[in-house]
Design an enzyme around this catalytic site. Structure first.
Site, PDB file in Angstrom:
ATOM      1  N   CYS A  81       5.663  -4.134   7.009  1.00 44.03           N
ATOM      2  CA  CYS A  81       4.426  -5.163   6.975  1.00 44.03           C
ATOM      3  C   CYS A  81       4.823  -6.426   7.380  1.00 44.03           C
ATOM      4  CB  CYS A  81       4.034  -5.104   5.534  1.00 44.03           C
ATOM      5  SG  CYS A  81       3.531  -3.767   4.733  1.00 44.03           S
TER       6      CYS A  81
HETATM    7  C1  BEZ Z   1       6.950  -1.707   4.799  1.00 43.70           C
HETATM    8  O1  BEZ Z   1       6.223  -2.341   4.982  1.00 43.70           O
HETATM    9  O2  BEZ Z   1       8.358  -1.860   5.220  1.00 43.70           O
HETATM   10  C2  BEZ Z   1       6.600  -0.564   3.796  1.00 43.70           C
HETATM   11  C3  BEZ Z   1       5.815  -0.637   2.689  1.00 43.70           C
HETATM   12  C4  BEZ Z   1       5.884   0.787   1.954  1.00 43.70           C
HETATM   13  C5  BEZ Z   1       6.572   1.623   2.041  1.00 43.70           C
HETATM   14  C6  BEZ Z   1       7.577   1.611   3.207  1.00 43.70           C
HETATM   15  C7  BEZ Z   1       7.636   0.731   4.035  1.00 43.70           C
END
Ligand code: BEZ
Length: 211
Positions: A45
């Protein structure tokens, strides 16, 4: 029920990192891109929001307002933004909705319980100036989206909204486009004065009309 292409994008009030908004009013006459991310302070994210910030000028050139959403609260978003800016060399300058009550997530069916009970998946809704949904896309949490692809899609959506053309596989702005089947070859010859390349009776290319 999930939202479909052509549906009116649901309106809502929300608290965001740039103040309280009423979604349709905030969109005004612009196009919009509403996109969800699973959670703040997560690695994928962080890269996605940074990339969007780096491309914000490109979205603006196309008259697209971008807005992110997750089920985290405003305090969390505001603590996270400096990290995004630091890590990606960006300056996040679009609103992030604080949807801790899951109102927006539910309106837009962004929680897929068999993927995660709590977090939003990676949804994208591109909305036209008529407030109708022009594109939906859903990625799992583990796969970051390609925001240059979303710009490419916007180019196609905006072109095909105003000309009787469609865009072929892997098309990029400036390349030849396809005359839609509803236009006869006789009419196409009159309408597309830059020329027609007929590969099959149903596959007719013409130079991009708005270039
Ligand atoms: C991420 O944004 O890295 C992420 C968020 C939830 C699960 C896996 C990755």
């Amino acid at each position: 029920m999930s939202l479909r292409l052509g549906d009116v994008a649901p309106d809502f009030d929300a608290n965001t990192t740039q103040g309280t908004i009423r979604f349709h009013e905030w969109l005004g006459n612009s196009w919009g891109m509403l996109f969800s991310h699973p959670a703040d302070f997560t690695p994928v994210c962080t890269t996605e929001l940074g990339k969007t910030a780096l491309l914000q000028g490109e979205f603006e050139k196309r008259n697209v307002k971008v807005i992110a959403v997750s089920v985290d609260d405003l305090e969390s978003h505001n603590r996270w933004i400096p990290d995004i800016n630091e890590v990606t060399g960006s300056d996040v300058n679009f609103p992030i909705i604080a949807d801790e009550g899951r109102k927006v997530a539910q309106l837009y069916d962004m929680i897929h319980p068999n993927a995660s009970e709590k977090a939003t998946v990676r949804s994208v809704f591109i909305i036209g100036p008529d407030k109708k949904i022009k594109l939906t896309l859903t990625y799992p949490a583990s796969t970051g989206r390609n925001f240059n692809e979303l710009l490419r899609v916007v180019d196609s959506l905006q072109l095909t909204a105003t000309h009787s053309v469609a865009t072929p596989a892997d098309w990029k702005d400036g390349e030849d486009v396809i005359v839609v089947p509803a236009v006869s070859t006789e009419d196409a010859e009159k309408k597309f004065t830059k020329g027609l390349r007929i590969v099959k009776p149903y596959l007719r290319y013409t130079p991009q009309p708005n270039k």
